[in-house]
Write an enzyme that holds these catalytic residues in place. Structure first.
Site, mmCIF file in Angstrom:
data_model
loop_
_atom_site.group_PDB
_atom_site.id
_atom_site.type_symbol
_atom_site.label_atom_id
_atom_site.label_comp_id
_atom_site.label_asym_id
_atom_site.label_seq_id
_atom_site.Cartn_x
_atom_site.Cartn_y
_atom_site.Cartn_z
ATOM 1 N N LEU A 218 23.362 18.078 39.504
ATOM 2 C CA LEU A 218 22.074 18.006 38.807
ATOM 3 C C LEU A 218 21.736 16.545 38.549
ATOM 4 C CD1 LEU A 218 22.370 20.721 35.977
ATOM 5 C CD2 LEU A 218 20.838 20.819 37.950
ATOM 6 N N HIS A 219 20.562 16.128 38.958
ATOM 7 C CA HIS A 219 20.188 14.741 38.694
ATOM 8 C C HIS A 219 18.681 14.544 38.534
ATOM 9 C CE1 HIS A 219 19.053 14.890 42.918
ATOM 10 N NE2 HIS A 219 18.369 13.794 42.708
ATOM 11 N N ARG A 220 17.879 15.525 38.910
ATOM 12 C CA ARG A 220 16.428 15.337 38.962
ATOM 13 C C ARG A 220 15.881 15.128 37.547
ATOM 14 N NH1 ARG A 220 13.367 15.477 43.155
ATOM 15 N NH2 ARG A 220 15.127 16.185 44.406
ATOM 16 N N PRO A 221 15.104 14.059 37.335
ATOM 17 C CA PRO A 221 14.616 13.764 35.981
ATOM 18 C C PRO A 221 13.931 14.947 35.303
ATOM 19 C CG PRO A 221 14.170 11.904 37.426
ATOM 20 C CD PRO A 221 14.725 12.997 38.294
ATOM 21 N N ASP A 296 19.862 20.637 42.345
ATOM 22 C CA ASP A 296 18.437 20.312 42.400
ATOM 23 C C ASP A 296 18.181 19.214 43.433
ATOM 24 O OD1 ASP A 296 19.400 18.041 41.108
ATOM 25 O OD2 ASP A 296 18.367 18.423 39.217
#
Length: 389
Positions: A218-221, A296
């Site tokens: 998970l990394h999407r702002p 994501d």
């Protein structure tokens, strides 16, 4: 030293962020192997600037050290894009360019395309025509604008041509070549590091995954920067972890936000095994052995389809619809009940079997090299005629 003439100048290939490396590495190799070879200059913008991670990825992919490193570093989208433009233009002044080849949808892609276009240098965009139709995503703006500036647009799936046509881009500029990321995946898979080795190296009990495991990234702002969004996603992952141990390759942005929101302990249960960000060969090993992947990421949607591993994409949209239509990907949104339901279905049924999309065969870079060599030769032959008119 005089600037090379267009006929002797290199094709400048741009990398700026981690996903770019996997796309450019096979292209550089294919250009060198082409008969005759296509001269290249590899420029690293430094948009992602962790030296250890950069060195690791270059080694994993057998990618040569960049000829030029712009060392741009972090900043807002505007600052980063402007800084790349400022630092890239002198590279063209010094080395010349037959064309500038950009990949993907990061800020460096758009910045270098803008510089080249204003200098009347052909722009070649690899991975053109992908659309999420969500302009809240900075990457979507980068995709649309880069495609408008590009002279040659290489696509990964045929639906991308419909997207380009709707935006008024002539059909003859778009060329379906397949997915160059799969070239890297196929070449690197024999070197992938098994999950058990990674866990043992991290001091974690590899016996916990003896009956299978899942992988989480998970990394999407839009998912991790807001506590009201991130909290329910973590709760959903906790529910899934009660049925299947989850290996979490924890992105620095996500870790920082979990700490900031006081949520990091929610990943402390027995169902989670937490690793730091992983290299390319390590992530391949994790994904290839997983029963499912929850993510994501855009690239992981493609990689899991190529690997035949079920993927649950925690987003409301995807710019890679072929992974849903033909591959192993299921788009579930961010509602926790949808995430849990999709994971349970996969564990009960094995998930979507999927199939490998057309031209995801490991030969995309060779197709790009063959087409681009011919295109540049035709353009060079036409230039003297144009000068006479």
């Amino acid at each position: 030293m005089s600037t090379p003439t267009p006929s002797t100048a290199p094709v400048i290939c741009i990398v700026g962020a981690r996903p770019n490396y996997m796309k450019v590495a096979p292209i550089i190799k294919a250009f060198a192997a082409h008969n005759p070879p296509i001269p290249t200059l590899l420029v690293h913008t430094g948009q992602h600037y962790d030296p250890a991670m950069k060195d690791r990825l270059f080694a994993d992919l057998d990618l040569p050290e960049p000829d030029v490193n712009l060392a741009v570093g972090s900043g807002s989208h505007a600052v980063q894009t402007a800084e790349v433009m400022k630092r890239f233009e002198p590279v063209i002044d010094q080395h010349g360019a037959r064309a500038v080849l950009v990949v993907g949808d990061v800020n460096s892609t758009l910045a270098c395309a803008l510089v080249a276009s204003k200098r009347h240098i052909p722009v070649v965009h690899v991975e053109s025509g992908l659309r999420s139709y969500d302009r809240r995503m900075p990457e979507e703006i980068n995709r649309i604008l880069t495609d408008q500036l590009s002279d040659v647009l290489y696509t990964t799936e045929r639906s991308a041509h419909d997207n380009l046509a709707r935006e008024g881009i002539p059909d003859e500029r778009a060329v379906f070549v397949g997915n160059v990321m799969i070239d890297s995946l196929r070449a690197s898979l024999p070197k992938a590091v098994p999950a058990t080795e990674l866990l043992a190296a991290a001091g974690l009990d590899a016996g916990r995954i003896a009956n299978g495991y899942g992988v989480v990234t998970l990394h999407r702002p839009s998912n991790v920067d807001n506590a009201d969004t991130l909290g329910p996603i973590i709760d959903a992952l906790h529910d899934v972890s009660q049925s299947l141990p989850l290996i979490v390759a924890l992105h620095p942005r996500t870790r920082n936000n979990l700490e900031r929101f006081g949520m990091l302990d929610r990943l402390g249960g027995d169902g989670f095994l937490i690793l730091p960000p992983q290299g390319y060969l390590e992530m391949l090993g994790l994904m290839s052995g997983a029963r499912l992947v929850l993510t994501d990421s855009g690239g992981i949607q493609e990689e899991t389809t190529a690997l035949g591993v079920p993927c649950v994409t925690i987003r409301e949209n995807t710019e890679r619809p072929i992974t849903v239509e033909q591959g192993t990907n299921t788009l579930v949104g961010i509602a926790p009940e949808a995430i849990v339901a999709a994971a349970r279905t996969i564990l009960a049924t094995g998930g979507k079997a999927g199939r490998i999309p057309e031209y995801w065969d490991g030969c995309t870079a060779a197709r790009i090299a063959a087409h681009l060599h011919g295109w540049l030769a035709e353009r060079a032959a036409a230039e003297p005629q144009a000068a006479k008119v």
